[in-house]
Design a protein around this motif. Sequence first.
Motif, mmCIF file in Angstrom:
data_model
loop_
_atom_site.group_PDB
_atom_site.id
_atom_site.type_symbol
_atom_site.label_atom_id
_atom_site.label_comp_id
_atom_site.label_asym_id
_atom_site.label_seq_id
_atom_site.Cartn_x
_atom_site.Cartn_y
_atom_site.Cartn_z
ATOM 1 N N PRO A 121 8.200 10.145 0.482
ATOM 2 C CA PRO A 121 7.393 11.838 0.875
ATOM 3 C C PRO A 121 6.600 11.973 -0.653
ATOM 4 N N PHE A 122 5.456 13.186 -0.023
ATOM 5 C CA PHE A 122 4.553 13.440 -1.169
ATOM 6 C C PHE A 122 5.519 14.229 -2.014
ATOM 7 N N GLU A 123 6.549 15.403 -2.043
ATOM 8 C CA GLU A 123 7.378 15.935 -2.976
ATOM 9 C C GLU A 123 7.485 15.057 -4.428
ATOM 10 N N THR A 124 8.775 13.510 -4.224
ATOM 11 C CA THR A 124 8.723 12.545 -4.972
ATOM 12 C C THR A 124 7.625 12.335 -5.650
ATOM 13 N N VAL A 125 6.364 12.079 -4.604
ATOM 14 C CA VAL A 125 4.841 11.723 -5.091
ATOM 15 C C VAL A 125 4.717 11.890 -6.292
ATOM 16 N N TRP A 126 4.343 13.466 -6.609
ATOM 17 C CA TRP A 126 4.262 14.254 -7.352
ATOM 18 C C TRP A 126 5.336 14.509 -8.143
ATOM 19 N N LEU A 127 6.561 14.866 -8.493
ATOM 20 C CA LEU A 127 7.399 14.593 -9.003
ATOM 21 C C LEU A 127 7.332 13.621 -10.020
ATOM 22 N N ARG A 128 6.559 11.804 -9.477
ATOM 23 C CA ARG A 128 6.240 10.948 -10.293
ATOM 24 C C ARG A 128 5.141 10.957 -10.693
ATOM 25 N N ILE A 129 4.232 11.304 -10.676
ATOM 26 C CA ILE A 129 3.125 11.158 -10.769
ATOM 27 C C ILE A 129 2.573 12.206 -12.245
ATOM 28 N N GLN A 130 3.117 13.340 -12.238
ATOM 29 C CA GLN A 130 3.991 14.255 -13.680
ATOM 30 C C GLN A 130 3.241 13.513 -14.591
ATOM 31 N N LYS A 131 4.555 12.755 -14.735
ATOM 32 C CA LYS A 131 5.144 11.929 -15.759
ATOM 33 C C LYS A 131 4.354 10.250 -16.118
ATOM 34 N N LEU A 132 2.717 10.555 -15.070
ATOM 35 C CA LEU A 132 1.802 9.007 -15.421
ATOM 36 C C LEU A 132 0.838 9.403 -16.342
ATOM 37 N N PRO A 133 0.375 8.833 -17.169
ATOM 38 C CA PRO A 133 -0.606 9.194 -17.608
ATOM 39 C C PRO A 133 -1.813 8.499 -17.472
ATOM 40 N N LEU A 141 0.283 -1.441 0.040
ATOM 41 C CA LEU A 141 -0.156 -0.103 0.107
ATOM 42 C C LEU A 141 0.681 1.119 -0.049
ATOM 43 N N GLY A 142 0.350 1.828 -0.583
ATOM 44 C CA GLY A 142 1.324 3.666 -0.327
ATOM 45 C C GLY A 142 0.022 4.295 -1.661
ATOM 46 N N PHE A 143 0.393 5.712 -1.755
ATOM 47 C CA PHE A 143 -0.242 6.846 -2.285
ATOM 48 C C PHE A 143 0.789 6.302 -4.227
ATOM 49 N N MET A 144 -0.404 6.638 -4.753
ATOM 50 C CA MET A 144 0.140 6.399 -6.147
ATOM 51 C C MET A 144 1.183 7.078 -6.809
ATOM 52 N N GLY A 145 1.502 6.459 -7.698
ATOM 53 C CA GLY A 145 3.689 6.922 -7.568
ATOM 54 C C GLY A 145 4.417 6.351 -6.873
ATOM 55 N N SER A 146 3.589 5.641 -5.949
ATOM 56 C CA SER A 146 4.843 4.792 -4.582
ATOM 57 C C SER A 146 5.850 3.790 -4.977
ATOM 58 N N TYR A 181 -3.321 12.671 -0.456
ATOM 59 C CA TYR A 181 -2.208 11.795 0.347
ATOM 60 C C TYR A 181 -1.905 12.208 2.037
ATOM 61 N N GLU A 182 -2.241 13.520 2.492
ATOM 62 C CA GLU A 182 -1.925 13.716 4.338
ATOM 63 C C GLU A 182 -3.318 12.453 4.395
#
Length: 169
Positions: free
Chosen positions: A107-119, A12-17, A136-137
């Motif tokens: 961390p959210f900052e990393t997740v945010w960078l990753r999910i920007q690249k995912l369609p 489990l974890g947020f999208m992009g984890s 996320y929180e």
Amino acid sequence: MTAGQRRTLALLGFMGSGKTLVGALVAERSGSSFFDLDHLVEHEAGMSVADLFATGGESAFRALEKQVLPAALKPGAVVALGGGAVMDDDNWALITDRATTVYIDVPFETVWLRIQKLPGRPLIAGRTEQDVEALYERRRNRYEQAEHRVNGERAPGEVAADVLKLWSG
């Protein structure tokens, strides 16, 4: 312990984890079956998650997610849960009853960078970074209830190795 004797492994974890990538690696290394809950929903719906959200909304997606979850939690299988699947209390009770739970913590900052690249991420379409961070929180409290937590900011193979040790353990 053979794959058939092991409890299910639920990631489990947020999208992009990295749940899907790490889960596939763990399954491959352990000779286990792998299920991605979002893919099972897509199969059941006969359409992509994005299309399901567009036609039926999040409620239709969550209903199908709840429907396919029990079949995914096979003993000895590795399951990548959808980021929100654990928020339903009935789902969470089923998951914790049947599976060893591992939170892939990113961390959210990393997740945010990753999910920007995912369609095809309907939950972030049209939302601001602040909106997604609030989601996320809200979810993080449940994620932190998992039995185990691993640092998901490393190479997927390293994360998978740690998860496999926890599951075999």
